[in-house]
Write a protein that holds these residues in place. Structure first.
Motif, mmCIF file in Angstrom:
data_model
loop_
_atom_site.group_PDB
_atom_site.id
_atom_site.type_symbol
_atom_site.label_atom_id
_atom_site.label_comp_id
_atom_site.label_asym_id
_atom_site.label_seq_id
_atom_site.Cartn_x
_atom_site.Cartn_y
_atom_site.Cartn_z
ATOM 1 N N GLN A 1 1.486 -2.452 8.249
ATOM 2 C CA GLN A 1 2.326 -1.279 8.474
ATOM 3 C C GLN A 1 1.580 0.010 8.168
ATOM 4 N N ALA A 2 0.670 -0.046 7.204
ATOM 5 C CA ALA A 2 -0.125 1.147 6.882
ATOM 6 C C ALA A 2 -0.980 1.563 8.077
ATOM 7 N N ARG A 3 -1.556 0.599 8.791
ATOM 8 C CA ARG A 3 -2.364 0.926 9.966
ATOM 9 C C ARG A 3 -1.496 1.502 11.084
ATOM 10 N N VAL A 4 -0.306 0.912 11.277
ATOM 11 C CA VAL A 4 0.609 1.433 12.298
ATOM 12 C C VAL A 4 1.024 2.854 11.956
ATOM 13 N N LEU A 5 1.328 3.108 10.699
ATOM 14 C CA LEU A 5 1.765 4.439 10.283
ATOM 15 C C LEU A 5 0.651 5.469 10.440
ATOM 16 N N ARG B 1 0.852 -1.180 0.000
ATOM 17 C CA ARG B 1 0.000 0.000 0.000
ATOM 18 C C ARG B 1 0.891 1.234 0.000
ATOM 19 N N ALA B 2 0.386 2.330 -0.577
ATOM 20 C CA ALA B 2 1.110 3.599 -0.595
ATOM 21 C C ALA B 2 0.477 4.530 0.429
ATOM 22 N N VAL B 3 1.254 4.946 1.437
ATOM 23 C CA VAL B 3 0.773 5.826 2.498
ATOM 24 C C VAL B 3 1.727 7.007 2.589
ATOM 25 N N SER B 4 1.165 8.208 2.690
ATOM 26 C CA SER B 4 1.971 9.429 2.729
ATOM 27 C C SER B 4 2.063 9.970 4.151
#
Length: 324
Positions: A206-210, A116-119
């Motif tokens: 990792q997207a949820r953690v970020l 996934r791409a997270v900014s």
């Protein structure tokens, strides 16, 4: 031996010598002819995320033994596909560098399946002074704000790839060195003093953690060598508290807190007295400053009588009060 036979022998020897000389020359000196094939190459410098069309290709001739595997030979096989990596002029077009035929367009096709791409929004101080660029490898650090007893910094994600910085999906172009020459090119300066979005390629977990870290504290990025694939093997992510930068600070804070609680147990001090307030918070009172004058104690009214009796002694009348 007659003359005719002698001439035939010398003629045969001369012919054999000529054939041998030609064979040796062709094997050592004469150029060899190789099989050549035509393949597709980039017609210019193409950026990652470019949707390819027929005018982006041209055909070049290569030796069959030098053709890389997976190279395209038909322009129809590359039209409407997206570049996952940049291509230079005359670089052969490989199928592995293109998105799938049914893949998404643009930058979305650069996201690997399962990622996934997270900014995150960072500034120069939180992104290695702006040195982080597309395709860099970084660690994500989370800092929880609070007092010295509560503050903590934790490495929540390790070794993730940067998809883009802002909308740039390629590293910043290098600027030629001043004065020319063969000196190494220096990177073009990036804008400073402002926040910018850095998009990371992470797993769904990792997207949820970020996302939680973004909303609960401050996130910063640590640049790492792309060849360094080491990760922490601890069960919990590595963290650091205020004890690392101020040993004994937590003990001092706890001691002052206990002293204040003990003073409160001994009685409520006069908070309007500067010396009493300084003593309460653990500071040295100013000896030159006069102490506040104590307030005079309030006068208590006598209790009201409960029984009043009239006493007559001859012509004298007296009232006497009695209490229980």
């Amino acid at each position: 031996m007659d003359r005719q036979k002698l001439l035939m022998i010398f003629g045969g020897a001369a012919l054999a010598a000529a054939l041998l000389t030609w064979f040796l020359y062709s094997a050592t000196v004469a150029p060899k002819t190789e099989k050549l094939v035509q393949v597709l190459a980039a017609n210019g410098n193409l950026a990652a995320g470019t949707r390819l069309q027929a005018n982006h290709f041209k055909k070049i001739t290569m030796a069959a033994k030098d053709v890389p595997p997976g190279v395209l030979t038909d322009p129809k096989a590359g039209v409407d596909r997206t570049l996952l990596y940049p291509l230079s002029l005359n670089e052969p077009v490989l199928a592995a560098r293109l998105s799938s035929v049914s893949g998404a367009d643009g930058v979305a096709s650069m996201i690997e399946p399962g990622k996934r791409a997270v900014s995150v929004s960072v500034n120069d101080a939180a992104s290695a002074s702006g040195l982080i660029q597309a395709r860099s490898h970084v660690d994500v650090l989370f800092t929880k704000p609070g007092s010295m007893l509560e503050a903590v910094t934790t490495t929540v994600i390790e070794n993730v790839v940067v998809l883009s910085v802002g909308r740039a999906v390629e590293p910043v172009a290098t600027a030629p060195p001043a004065g020319g020459g063969n000196a190494a090119a220096a990177p073009a300066p990036a804008p400073t003093g402002q926040n910018r979005a850095v998009t990371l390629l992470v797993t769904p977990e990792q997207a949820r953690v970020l996302e939680l870290a973004k909303n609960q504290g401050r996130v910063s990025l640590a640049l790492r060598n792309p060849k360094d694939e080491s990760k922490s093997e601890a069960a919990e992510p590595p963290s650091v508290t205020a004890e690392a930068i101020d040993p004994g600070g937590a003990y001092r804070s706890q001691r002052l807190k206990m002293q204040a609680q003990n003073r409160l147990r001994g009685g409520m001090p006069n908070l309007r007295d500067d010396q009493a307030w300084a003593k309460l918070i653990g500071e040295d009172p100013d000896p030159n400053k006069p102490a506040a004058a104590p307030r005079p104690p309030a006068k208590k009214e006598p209790p009201k009588p409960k029984f009043v009796i009239d006493v007559f002694r001859g012509e004298k009348h007296v009232q006497e009060s009695f209490q229980e």
